[in-house]
Design a protein around this motif. Structure first.
Motif, PDB file in Angstrom:
ATOM      1  N   PRO A  88      19.988   5.589  31.268  1.00  0.00           N
ATOM      2  CA  PRO A  88      18.742   5.955  30.561  1.00  0.00           C
ATOM      3  C   PRO A  88      18.418   7.439  30.574  1.00  0.00           C
ATOM      4  N   ILE A  89      19.143   8.256  31.348  1.00  0.00           N
ATOM      5  CA  ILE A  89      18.779   9.664  31.483  1.00  0.00           C
ATOM      6  C   ILE A  89      18.877  10.428  30.164  1.00  0.00           C
ATOM      7  N   PRO A  90      19.954  10.286  29.353  1.00  0.00           N
ATOM      8  CA  PRO A  90      19.994  11.029  28.069  1.00  0.00           C
ATOM      9  C   PRO A  90      18.829  10.694  27.141  1.00  0.00           C
ATOM     10  N   ALA A  91      18.470   9.416  27.042  1.00  0.00           N
ATOM     11  CA  ALA A  91      17.339   9.047  26.185  1.00  0.00           C
ATOM     12  C   ALA A  91      16.042   9.644  26.713  1.00  0.00           C
ATOM     13  N   PHE A  92      15.889   9.706  28.029  1.00  0.00           N
ATOM     14  CA  PHE A  92      14.684  10.300  28.606  1.00  0.00           C
ATOM     15  C   PHE A  92      14.588  11.789  28.279  1.00  0.00           C
ATOM     16  N   ILE A  93      15.711  12.493  28.362  1.00  0.00           N
ATOM     17  CA  ILE A  93      15.714  13.923  28.047  1.00  0.00           C
ATOM     18  C   ILE A  93      15.361  14.146  26.582  1.00  0.00           C
ATOM     19  N   ALA A  94      15.917  13.322  25.695  1.00  0.00           N
ATOM     20  CA  ALA A  94      15.620  13.470  24.264  1.00  0.00           C
ATOM     21  C   ALA A  94      14.148  13.186  23.976  1.00  0.00           C
ATOM     22  N   ASP A  95      13.581  12.182  24.618  1.00  0.00           N
ATOM     23  CA  ASP A  95      12.174  11.856  24.387  1.00  0.00           C
ATOM     24  C   ASP A  95      11.260  12.982  24.852  1.00  0.00           C
ATOM     25  N   THR A  96      11.549  13.556  26.015  1.00  0.00           N
ATOM     26  CA  THR A  96      10.705  14.645  26.508  1.00  0.00           C
ATOM     27  C   THR A  96      10.858  15.905  25.664  1.00  0.00           C
ATOM     28  N   ARG A  97      12.024  16.116  25.079  1.00  0.00           N
ATOM     29  CA  ARG A  97      12.254  17.315  24.275  1.00  0.00           C
ATOM     30  C   ARG A  97      11.507  17.259  22.946  1.00  0.00           C
ATOM     31  N   TYR A  98      11.639  16.130  22.244  1.00  0.00           N
ATOM     32  CA  TYR A  98      11.071  16.032  20.904  1.00  0.00           C
ATOM     33  C   TYR A  98       9.666  15.430  20.896  1.00  0.00           C
ATOM     34  N   GLY A  99       9.250  14.810  21.988  1.00  0.00           N
ATOM     35  CA  GLY A  99       7.895  14.273  22.029  1.00  0.00           C
ATOM     36  C   GLY A  99       6.844  15.369  21.963  1.00  0.00           C
ATOM     37  N   TRP A 100       7.104  16.506  22.626  1.00  0.00           N
ATOM     38  CA  TRP A 100       6.158  17.609  22.592  1.00  0.00           C
ATOM     39  C   TRP A 100       6.028  18.173  21.185  1.00  0.00           C
ATOM     40  N   ARG A 101       7.135  18.304  20.488  1.00  0.00           N
ATOM     41  CA  ARG A 101       7.083  18.822  19.122  1.00  0.00           C
ATOM     42  C   ARG A 101       6.323  17.866  18.205  1.00  0.00           C
ATOM     43  N   GLY A 102       6.544  16.582  18.375  1.00  0.00           N
ATOM     44  CA  GLY A 102       5.815  15.613  17.568  1.00  0.00           C
ATOM     45  C   GLY A 102       4.317  15.671  17.823  1.00  0.00           C
ATOM     46  N   TYR A 103       3.924  15.882  19.066  1.00  0.00           N
ATOM     47  CA  TYR A 103       2.496  15.990  19.385  1.00  0.00           C
ATOM     48  C   TYR A 103       1.882  17.214  18.725  1.00  0.00           C
ATOM     49  N   ASN A 104       2.575  18.357  18.772  1.00  0.00           N
ATOM     50  CA  ASN A 104       2.049  19.579  18.161  1.00  0.00           C
ATOM     51  C   ASN A 104       1.897  19.427  16.656  1.00  0.00           C
ATOM     52  N   ILE A 105       2.879  18.806  16.024  1.00  0.00           N
ATOM     53  CA  ILE A 105       2.817  18.631  14.575  1.00  0.00           C
ATOM     54  C   ILE A 105       1.663  17.696  14.202  1.00  0.00           C
ATOM     55  N   ALA A 106       1.510  16.614  14.952  1.00  0.00           N
ATOM     56  CA  ALA A 106       0.413  15.685  14.662  1.00  0.00           C
ATOM     57  C   ALA A 106      -0.951  16.343  14.874  1.00  0.00           C
ATOM     58  N   ARG A 107      -1.065  17.160  15.906  1.00  0.00           N
ATOM     59  CA  ARG A 107      -2.339  17.842  16.174  1.00  0.00           C
ATOM     60  C   ARG A 107      -2.637  18.854  15.082  1.00  0.00           C
TER      61      ARG A 107
END
Length: 322
Positions: free
Chosen positions: A255-274
């Protein structure tokens, strides 16, 4: 209750919105005039190195852990029975995959044992043991039928639990939405008129009225989903340890690669939505001006329909092009 300062934190009844990083400033902009292209998309302000990622993860976990009990209290006060039902269905669903995997193992072993009995003519007797529980003695055929029926029952229970979760989550959503709407209405009725004239304060109230209705139940459902995943993970690891410790280690690392990808792109998605929330609100405002009966007379009288449509097109093109 008096007016809250626009630059302050959210009202006490609106604590589930969390802290704002920076309050919006500047004159009110309804989208009727001005260049929407001046509002550029946010830059990527996420963590860059491993240490920053760890600090960001630690801060996120700390913030979520601090807010979760209050959100759980809000949902629990809305309906304790439905909350318990959603948690029970989620927890039971967490151990079903391991039970299905173990049953599949027994079924395959029974088929192999049946072939061995047929070829070697050894006594046709099988019995299954799970801790202190012992099944009756079966023949090879009866054992295969028993395990197949048990496997089918597990699949049926999985489908039933999924239906129960969907129903309880929808019922809980309705209860929480009504409770939050009442809280927002009570708070809005106590505010001064100047609160509505400040764009940052008014935007906060609109977000509380629209976005926060679904967020508490989504947060609790996600937390319960983590409990389900944890139960599934622990039980599957226990089964894999009995087969091969190497497989258990691979299951821990995968599960580590999926966790790294989620933390990387989750922040960008939050900024765009805000960033996009204000533009989307302006687009919805223009749609309401043209399509609702409240403003139909004024729009027709002054011939503003074409202008509002063109403004919507300009803002929408700026939003989706960015």
């Amino acid at each position: 209750m008096g007016m809250m300062p626009p630059a302050g934190g959210p009202p006490s009844h609106l604590w589930w919105l969390g802290r704002r990083r920076q309050p919006d400033s500047g004159p009110a902009n309804s989208g009727l005039t001005g260049d929407p292209g001046l509002e550029l998309p946010p830059e990527d302000q996420g963590p860059k190195d491993l240490r920053s990622r760890w600090l960001n993860l630690k801060q996120s976990v700390t913030g979520t852990s601090a807010a979760l009990p209050r959100v759980l209290r809000l949902v629990w006060d809305a309906s304790p029975r439905i909350t318990l039902g959603l948690f029970a269905a989620t927890a039971v669903a967490g151990v079903i995959p391991a039970a299905a995997a173990y049953t599949s193992k027994l079924l395959i072993n029974s088929v192999v044992q049946g072939i061995l009995i047929h070829n070697t003519h050894i006594p046709d007797r099988q019995q299954f043991t799970l801790g202190p529980v012992h099944t009756p003695v079966f023949t090879s055929v009866n054992a295969i039928v028993f395990l197949a029926v048990l496997q089918l029952a597990l699949f049926a229970i999985t489908a039933l639990l999924g239906t129960i979760r969907n129903i309880t989550q929808q019922l809980l959503q309705n209860e929480v939405a009504m409770r939050i709407q009442l809280m927002v209405m009570e708070k809005a009725a106590s505010l001064d008129l100047s609160f509505y004239e400040d764009p940052a304060s008014y935007d906060l109230l609109r977000r509380a009225q629209t976005d926060s209705i679904n967020r508490p139940v989504m947060m609790i459902s996600t937390a319960f989903g983590l409990v389900q995943t944890l139960l599934t993970f622990i039980t599957m690891i226990a089964l894999l340890l009995g087969v091969s410790p190497l497989l258990a280690l691979l299951a821990l690392v995968s599960p580590i690669p999926a966790f790294i990808a989620d933390t990387r792109y989750g922040w960008r998605g939050y900024n765009i939505a805000r960033w996009g929330s204000r533009l989307l609100r302006r687009m919805n405002y223009l749609v309401s001006l043209v399509t609702t009966d409240s403003y139909a007379k004024e729009v027709k009288l002054f011939g503003l329909g074409g202008y509002f449509i063109e403004r919507y097109r300009v803002i929408a093109n700026s939003y989706y092009a960015s």
